[in-house]
Write a protein that holds these residues in place. Structure first.
Motif, PDB file in Angstrom:
ATOM      1  N   SER A 282     -49.626 -14.919  28.786  1.00 45.55           N
ATOM      2  CA  SER A 282     -48.451 -14.775  29.647  1.00 45.55           C
ATOM      3  C   SER A 282     -47.169 -14.874  28.845  1.00 45.55           C
ATOM      4  O   SER A 282     -46.219 -14.112  29.079  1.00 45.55           O
ATOM      5  CB  SER A 282     -48.484 -15.848  30.741  1.00 45.55           C
ATOM      6  N   ALA A 283     -47.116 -15.797  27.879  1.00 49.40           N
ATOM      7  CA  ALA A 283     -45.896 -15.985  27.094  1.00 49.40           C
ATOM      8  C   ALA A 283     -45.591 -14.773  26.226  1.00 49.40           C
ATOM      9  O   ALA A 283     -44.425 -14.391  26.059  1.00 49.40           O
ATOM     10  CB  ALA A 283     -46.025 -17.235  26.230  1.00 49.40           C
ATOM     11  N   VAL A 284     -46.614 -14.152  25.653  1.00 47.87           N
ATOM     12  CA  VAL A 284     -46.386 -12.953  24.843  1.00 47.87           C
ATOM     13  C   VAL A 284     -45.880 -11.808  25.705  1.00 47.87           C
ATOM     14  O   VAL A 284     -44.993 -11.044  25.306  1.00 47.87           O
ATOM     15  CB  VAL A 284     -47.688 -12.552  24.117  1.00 47.87           C
ATOM     16  N   THR A 285     -46.416 -11.706  26.908  1.00 49.20           N
ATOM     17  CA  THR A 285     -46.015 -10.616  27.795  1.00 49.20           C
ATOM     18  C   THR A 285     -44.534 -10.697  28.150  1.00 49.20           C
ATOM     19  O   THR A 285     -43.839  -9.669  28.189  1.00 49.20           O
ATOM     20  CB  THR A 285     -46.869 -10.654  29.076  1.00 49.20           C
ATOM     21  N   ILE A 286     -44.037 -11.911  28.381  1.00 51.38           N
ATOM     22  CA  ILE A 286     -42.635 -12.058  28.799  1.00 51.38           C
ATOM     23  C   ILE A 286     -41.741 -12.480  27.637  1.00 51.38           C
ATOM     24  O   ILE A 286     -40.580 -12.837  27.868  1.00 51.38           O
ATOM     25  CB  ILE A 286     -42.518 -13.079  29.938  1.00 51.38           C
ATOM     26  N   ARG A 287     -42.284 -12.484  26.410  1.00 44.86           N
ATOM     27  CA  ARG A 287     -41.495 -12.803  25.205  1.00 44.86           C
ATOM     28  C   ARG A 287     -40.917 -14.220  25.257  1.00 44.86           C
ATOM     29  O   ARG A 287     -39.767 -14.459  24.910  1.00 44.86           O
ATOM     30  CB  ARG A 287     -40.375 -11.781  25.013  1.00 44.86           C
ATOM     31  N   ASP A 288     -41.736 -15.165  25.692  1.00 50.84           N
ATOM     32  CA  ASP A 288     -41.329 -16.569  25.689  1.00 50.84           C
ATOM     33  C   ASP A 288     -41.581 -17.113  24.286  1.00 50.84           C
ATOM     34  O   ASP A 288     -42.636 -17.689  23.988  1.00 50.84           O
ATOM     35  CB  ASP A 288     -42.131 -17.344  26.731  1.00 50.84           C
ATOM     36  N   ILE A 289     -40.592 -16.933  23.394  1.00 48.08           N
ATOM     37  CA  ILE A 289     -40.774 -17.217  21.968  1.00 48.08           C
ATOM     38  C   ILE A 289     -41.135 -18.675  21.699  1.00 48.08           C
ATOM     39  O   ILE A 289     -42.072 -18.945  20.934  1.00 48.08           O
ATOM     40  CB  ILE A 289     -39.510 -16.802  21.186  1.00 48.08           C
ATOM     41  N   PRO A 290     -40.441 -19.663  22.260  1.00 50.82           N
ATOM     42  CA  PRO A 290     -40.819 -21.056  21.968  1.00 50.82           C
ATOM     43  C   PRO A 290     -42.248 -21.396  22.377  1.00 50.82           C
ATOM     44  O   PRO A 290     -42.960 -22.095  21.647  1.00 50.82           O
ATOM     45  CB  PRO A 290     -39.796 -21.869  22.771  1.00 50.82           C
ATOM     46  N   LEU A 291     -42.688 -20.896  23.531  1.00 45.80           N
ATOM     47  CA  LEU A 291     -44.043 -21.211  23.983  1.00 45.80           C
ATOM     48  C   LEU A 291     -45.086 -20.518  23.118  1.00 45.80           C
ATOM     49  O   LEU A 291     -46.120 -21.115  22.780  1.00 45.80           O
ATOM     50  CB  LEU A 291     -44.209 -20.801  25.449  1.00 45.80           C
ATOM     51  N   VAL A 292     -44.841 -19.269  22.754  1.00 40.20           N
ATOM     52  CA  VAL A 292     -45.766 -18.572  21.861  1.00 40.20           C
ATOM     53  C   VAL A 292     -45.877 -19.310  20.533  1.00 40.20           C
ATOM     54  O   VAL A 292     -46.981 -19.527  20.005  1.00 40.20           O
ATOM     55  CB  VAL A 292     -45.303 -17.116  21.632  1.00 40.20           C
ATOM     56  N   THR A 293     -44.744 -19.716  19.983  1.00 45.47           N
ATOM     57  CA  THR A 293     -44.749 -20.439  18.701  1.00 45.47           C
ATOM     58  C   THR A 293     -45.489 -21.756  18.822  1.00 45.47           C
ATOM     59  O   THR A 293     -46.290 -22.126  17.946  1.00 45.47           O
ATOM     60  CB  THR A 293     -43.313 -20.680  18.230  1.00 45.47           C
ATOM     61  N   GLY A 294     -45.253 -22.495  19.905  1.00 45.08           N
ATOM     62  CA  GLY A 294     -45.917 -23.777  20.085  1.00 45.08           C
ATOM     63  C   GLY A 294     -47.420 -23.646  20.204  1.00 45.08           C
ATOM     64  O   GLY A 294     -48.184 -24.392  19.568  1.00 45.08           O
TER      65      GLY A 294
END
Length: 324
Positions: A282-294
């Motif tokens: 879900s985070a990659v789809t919406i470009r949630d950078i901090p969550l993807v990194t975490g």
């Protein structure tokens, strides 16, 4: 002892355990840096504006002024190099930032989602080990026919995609037989299908590796010596062959964890199970950078720890390697 003698005393060398530990720590830091760098530049190559995710996604219909304010608040209007080193500085201090979509500190999100994924991956790894050992014993104790059957099962299971296997298991055990729920629930029954979906392909791969080692151990000189001392075939298998067959599986435990974590992205999505894999998708789809990194850094840290533990276990099981 004179002062001059003490002055020329050679410096104490770092022991083997300390060198091993320092090497693992250094390698772990390098892996985390490489993952953080790859995620930082990779996610920015995805088409779209991260400010849209901050404002609630493309459907938020945020004004240009609001998007500009969001970019300024999160530093997205700065040059890419400054953003990169700023993120590395925050990560070095343990600050994972705040999720764009959830408006919650990433550390809190990970603390909530990490246990379900670890439980799923841990159970799948145990089941995969049990299946692989069972296939290895079947191939060595059942003659040519048993070996051929075990080999065929290993090849088929190793080649099965997670999404196809999950669909078949849901159709058979949920839709047709009604034995198990089609989605993951808090009950033990809700874990059965996700665990089997993750464990079966991994068991096929581990079984292929461990079966060859077990065959070699059964024909090795130490096995012949054990039989000459009156050891039964079961005793040779349990006391000698299984330990040697487990070595390649232990060495591949780090890779197995990475495979399980990547498979969790598909499995958690299909079975509607909360966890890191589903959150990452879900985070990659919406470009949630901090969550993807975490999520990526936690997965990489788990991989580093498991690799170190598997290396230590391999040294303890096989005295020829030596302890650190």
């Amino acid at each position: 002892m004179s002062r001059s003698t003490a002055a020329v005393r050679p410096p104490r060398k770092i022991g083997a355990p300390a060198r091993w530990l320092l090497g693992k720590i250094g390698g772990g830091i390098f892996v985390l840096w490489a993952v953080a760098t790859a995620i930082f530049f990779g996610i920015r190559m995805i088409p779209g504006d991260p400010a849209q995710a901050i404002m609630g996604g493309p459907g938020s219909q945020a004004s240009a002024e609001a998007l500009a304010a969001a970019r300024a608040e999160y530093g997205l209007d700065q040059p890419l190099v400054i953003q990169y080193f700023g993120q590395l500085r925050r990560l070095a201090t343990g600050d994972l930032g705040t999720s764009y979509s959830l408006k919650t500190p990433v550390s809190d999100v990970l603390g909530e989602l990490l246990p379900p994924t670890l439980i799923l991956a841990g159970l799948a790894l145990l089941v995969a080990w049990a299946m692989a050992l069972g296939l290895g014993i079947l191939s060595t104790r059942s003659g040519v026919l048993g070996s051929a059957v075990a080999s065929g099962l290993e090849i088929v299971s190793a080649a099965v995609p997670h999404f196809w296997l999950a669909s078949v298991l849901i159709m058979v055990f949920s839709s047709m037989l009604g034995w198990l729920p089609p989605v993951s629930t808090n009950s033990p029954a809700g874990l059965v299908l996700p665990v089997i979906t993750l464990a079966l392909p991994l068991a096929g791969f581990l079984g292929q590796v461990m079966r060859d080692t077990m065959d070699q151990a059964q024909r090795s000189p130490f096995a012949l010596s054990a039989r000459a001392r009156g050891e039964s075939e079961v005793g040779v298998l349990l006391r000698h062959s299984l330990r040697h067959a487990a070595l390649p599986g232990i060495a591949l435990s780090g890779w197995a964890l990475g495979s399980l974590l990547s498979g969790a992205v598909v499995v958690e999505s299909i079975f509607a199970r909360p966890g890191l894999g589903r959150a990452l998708l879900s985070a990659v789809t919406i470009r949630d950078i901090p969550l993807v990194t975490g999520v990526a850094l936690v997965s990489a840290a788990a991989y580093v720890v498991i690799m170190a533990l598997s290396d230590l276990a391999e040294r303890l099981v096989d005295p020829r390697i030596g302890t650190p």
